[in-house]
Design a protein around this motif. Structure first.
Motif, PDB file in Angstrom:
ATOM      1  N   VAL B 179      19.692 -10.217 -19.107  1.00 51.58           N
ATOM      2  CA  VAL B 179      18.558 -10.185 -18.211  1.00 51.58           C
ATOM      3  C   VAL B 179      18.931 -10.974 -16.973  1.00 51.58           C
ATOM      4  O   VAL B 179      19.440 -11.840 -16.911  1.00 51.58           O
ATOM      5  N   GLY B 180      18.833  -9.895 -15.761  1.00 49.48           N
ATOM      6  CA  GLY B 180      19.238 -10.427 -14.587  1.00 49.48           C
ATOM      7  C   GLY B 180      17.849 -10.652 -13.694  1.00 49.48           C
ATOM      8  O   GLY B 180      16.724 -10.379 -14.198  1.00 49.48           O
ATOM      9  N   PHE B 181      17.698 -11.619 -12.696  1.00 53.07           N
ATOM     10  CA  PHE B 181      16.641 -11.605 -11.950  1.00 53.07           C
ATOM     11  C   PHE B 181      16.855 -11.632 -10.564  1.00 53.07           C
ATOM     12  O   PHE B 181      17.879 -11.662 -10.039  1.00 53.07           O
ATOM     13  N   LYS B 182      15.690 -10.976  -9.830  1.00 48.21           N
ATOM     14  CA  LYS B 182      15.911 -10.601  -8.265  1.00 48.21           C
ATOM     15  C   LYS B 182      14.474 -11.157  -7.750  1.00 48.21           C
ATOM     16  O   LYS B 182      13.435 -10.905  -8.187  1.00 48.21           O
ATOM     17  N   LEU B 183      14.459 -12.172  -6.882  1.00 46.55           N
ATOM     18  CA  LEU B 183      13.448 -12.738  -6.046  1.00 46.55           C
ATOM     19  C   LEU B 183      13.660 -12.173  -4.687  1.00 46.55           C
ATOM     20  O   LEU B 183      14.505 -12.292  -3.887  1.00 46.55           O
ATOM     21  N   LEU B 184      12.567 -11.400  -4.218  1.00 37.94           N
ATOM     22  CA  LEU B 184      12.165 -11.297  -2.641  1.00 37.94           C
ATOM     23  C   LEU B 184      11.329 -11.704  -2.168  1.00 37.94           C
ATOM     24  O   LEU B 184      10.558 -12.628  -2.856  1.00 37.94           O
ATOM     25  N   ASP B 206      20.768  -5.240 -18.560  1.00 36.74           N
ATOM     26  CA  ASP B 206      19.783  -4.372 -19.804  1.00 36.74           C
ATOM     27  C   ASP B 206      18.308  -4.331 -19.306  1.00 36.74           C
ATOM     28  O   ASP B 206      17.735  -3.447 -19.313  1.00 36.74           O
ATOM     29  N   TYR B 207      18.004  -5.635 -18.598  1.00 36.76           N
ATOM     30  CA  TYR B 207      16.801  -5.979 -18.009  1.00 36.76           C
ATOM     31  C   TYR B 207      16.894  -6.700 -16.671  1.00 36.76           C
ATOM     32  O   TYR B 207      17.910  -7.546 -16.535  1.00 36.76           O
ATOM     33  N   VAL B 208      16.014  -6.269 -15.717  1.00 35.98           N
ATOM     34  CA  VAL B 208      15.946  -7.172 -14.688  1.00 35.98           C
ATOM     35  C   VAL B 208      14.382  -7.667 -14.472  1.00 35.98           C
ATOM     36  O   VAL B 208      13.421  -6.973 -14.261  1.00 35.98           O
ATOM     37  N   LEU B 209      14.127  -9.022 -14.189  1.00 41.12           N
ATOM     38  CA  LEU B 209      13.017  -9.518 -13.790  1.00 41.12           C
ATOM     39  C   LEU B 209      12.817  -9.573 -12.264  1.00 41.12           C
ATOM     40  O   LEU B 209      13.325 -10.359 -11.522  1.00 41.12           O
ATOM     41  N   TYR B 224       7.761  -8.208 -12.576  1.00 42.67           N
ATOM     42  CA  TYR B 224       7.887  -6.732 -13.415  1.00 42.67           C
ATOM     43  C   TYR B 224       9.365  -6.720 -14.027  1.00 42.67           C
ATOM     44  O   TYR B 224      10.486  -7.160 -13.707  1.00 42.67           O
ATOM     45  N   LEU B 225       9.089  -6.599 -15.569  1.00 41.08           N
ATOM     46  CA  LEU B 225      10.410  -6.870 -16.352  1.00 41.08           C
ATOM     47  C   LEU B 225      10.818  -5.146 -16.319  1.00 41.08           C
ATOM     48  O   LEU B 225      10.268  -4.287 -17.098  1.00 41.08           O
ATOM     49  N   LEU B 226      11.700  -4.878 -15.787  1.00 40.32           N
ATOM     50  CA  LEU B 226      12.442  -3.565 -15.698  1.00 40.32           C
ATOM     51  C   LEU B 226      13.480  -3.171 -16.721  1.00 40.32           C
ATOM     52  O   LEU B 226      14.386  -3.999 -17.245  1.00 40.32           O
ATOM     53  N   GLN B 227      13.370  -2.001 -17.220  1.00 37.48           N
ATOM     54  CA  GLN B 227      14.449  -1.527 -18.346  1.00 37.48           C
ATOM     55  C   GLN B 227      15.203  -0.544 -17.807  1.00 37.48           C
ATOM     56  O   GLN B 227      15.010   0.066 -16.600  1.00 37.48           O
ATOM     57  N   GLN B 228      16.266  -0.286 -18.389  1.00 31.26           N
ATOM     58  CA  GLN B 228      17.270   0.715 -17.931  1.00 31.26           C
ATOM     59  C   GLN B 228      16.687   2.101 -17.682  1.00 31.26           C
ATOM     60  O   GLN B 228      17.207   2.802 -16.642  1.00 31.26           O
TER      61      GLN B 228
END
Lengths: 254, 254
Positions: B179-184, B206-209, B224-228
């Protein structure tokens, strides 16, 4: 007896998520504040950063939180103008610089080359300096991003000197007893005392607490409390320094 | 079930008293760690910065403290090489840059002018770039001061991109659920989801928050918890995000 104390360290914002910080726990400042309270100070104003350690008796003090050097400057000036203080303890680690702007290598190079070619009348030195100024200036207007790009291989920061906050104190309140602080890293005690003496003279301080980061470990904290006549007292712990400062400055008030 | 979690923010040293920090309380990471513990994870490795919030159940986890990006890189790589993990949650705010060196305006100008005059064969762009590199390089050798001078009106920092720590994870452990994280900051949700999708793809996550600083206030935290496959779940609080991540990733393991 009215006392003003600054404690902790300032933080200069880079963008919404990054900052340049000055390490300082504020622990020494908090101990000084508590000793003043226990010694019967009628009002204590405690100007501190968000992360700074708070005194045990903070409920009996007036807490004024600040973030940047500019905040500190404004908050301190306002306090000093609106009421008189007997003693001012300026223990905060204040950033000497604020971030004027950021620039990529391409923007910086392009601007320098442009100035070199547009100003054949200037010396190369002058043109390069002008290019540096303009490159960072362009980035600091309203288009400064809220979060710096992470995609550039090399980024440059331009930092400008902040006004010396301590210099304001005696200018506004010449009769207050002022204690300044000087932290150096890994110098001998002769140099430390010399540098602290210059700080004292420049800012019209009554005392300066000189200390060296390499001699601070938790509560073990070597500190030289310098007086205007060049004599000093050597302390070995944060508690002893705090008590020593409170006793020395209160003597002047009574 | 073996889980590795990174939390908090990295700190890049400027000198012995100054640093560039990435704000991050580590609170979300600590909640995720606690939910994994309560869900029965057999081993939890918690890599965190000094200031980061610790999970309630930290005594049952293995805590590995780090300071800089380089520390994080080494600690994380060592862990991933020495044992296999089912799930890796990389929530730490990692600095994209480290400080290569500092230079005064005079040193910088002199070096650029020197390169312009010594290399008539080079284009002006190349000479200026070489001058920039050399000016900061000279300052980074053993003579770098322990405390930066505060006497200069203008100072420049050169920062270089750090290797992307997240990119290592799947390279070493292709079978872990990452699980990766992206903050904007202050973007619309379409852009946020797009940027997060690119992060997912690049790092084989596999996921990005994906989250936006302007939509975070204490425990109120839009994520937002994104899936592939491009679908995502929207959460409104830190607790819900933490629980959502634990449930989603554990499904993959069972």
């Amino acid at each position: 007896m009215r006392v003003l104390i600054t404690a902790g360290g300032t933080t200069e914002k880079i963008d919404e998520v990054r900052a340049i910080t000055n390490h300082s726990t504020g622990r020494l400042g908090s101990l000084i504040a508590d000793y003043f309270y226990e010694a019967g100070a009628t009002e204590i104003v405690y100007i501190c950063s968000e992360q700074a350690k708070r005194p045990k008796h903070i409920q009996k003090m007036r807490e004024l939180p600040i973030v940047s050097v500019q905040d500190l400057y404004q908050t301190l000036t306002k306090e000093l103008i609106s009421a008189s203080f007997d003693i001012v303890i300026h223990s905060m680690a204040v950033s000497d610089y604020y971030l004027e702007g950021t620039a990529s290598q391409d923007v910086l190079t392009t601007e320098i080359v442009k100035q070199l070619n547009q100003h054949p009348d200037m010396s190369q030195e002058e043109a390069v300096k002008q290019g540096l100024e303009l490159a960072f200036h362009e980035m600091t207007s309203a288009n400064q991003p809220k979060k710096m790009s992470s995609a550039l291989p090399t980024v440059y920061f331009q930092l400008k000197q902040t006004p010396k906050v301590i210099r304001q104190i005696k200018k506004i309140q010449p009769h207050a007893t002022l204690v300044g602080f000087k932290l150096l890293v890994d110098v001998d005690s002769t140099e430390l005392v010399q540098v602290a003496s210059r700080l004292m003279e420049k800012n019209d301080a009554d005392y300066v607490l000189a200390n060296d980061l390499s001699q601070i470990k938790g509560d073990q904290h070597v500190g030289y409390l310098l007086q205007q006549d060049g004599s000093y007292t050597l302390f070995q712990t944060k508690q002893a320094i705090a008590k020593g400062i409170v006793e020395a400055t209160m003597k002047g008030v009574n």
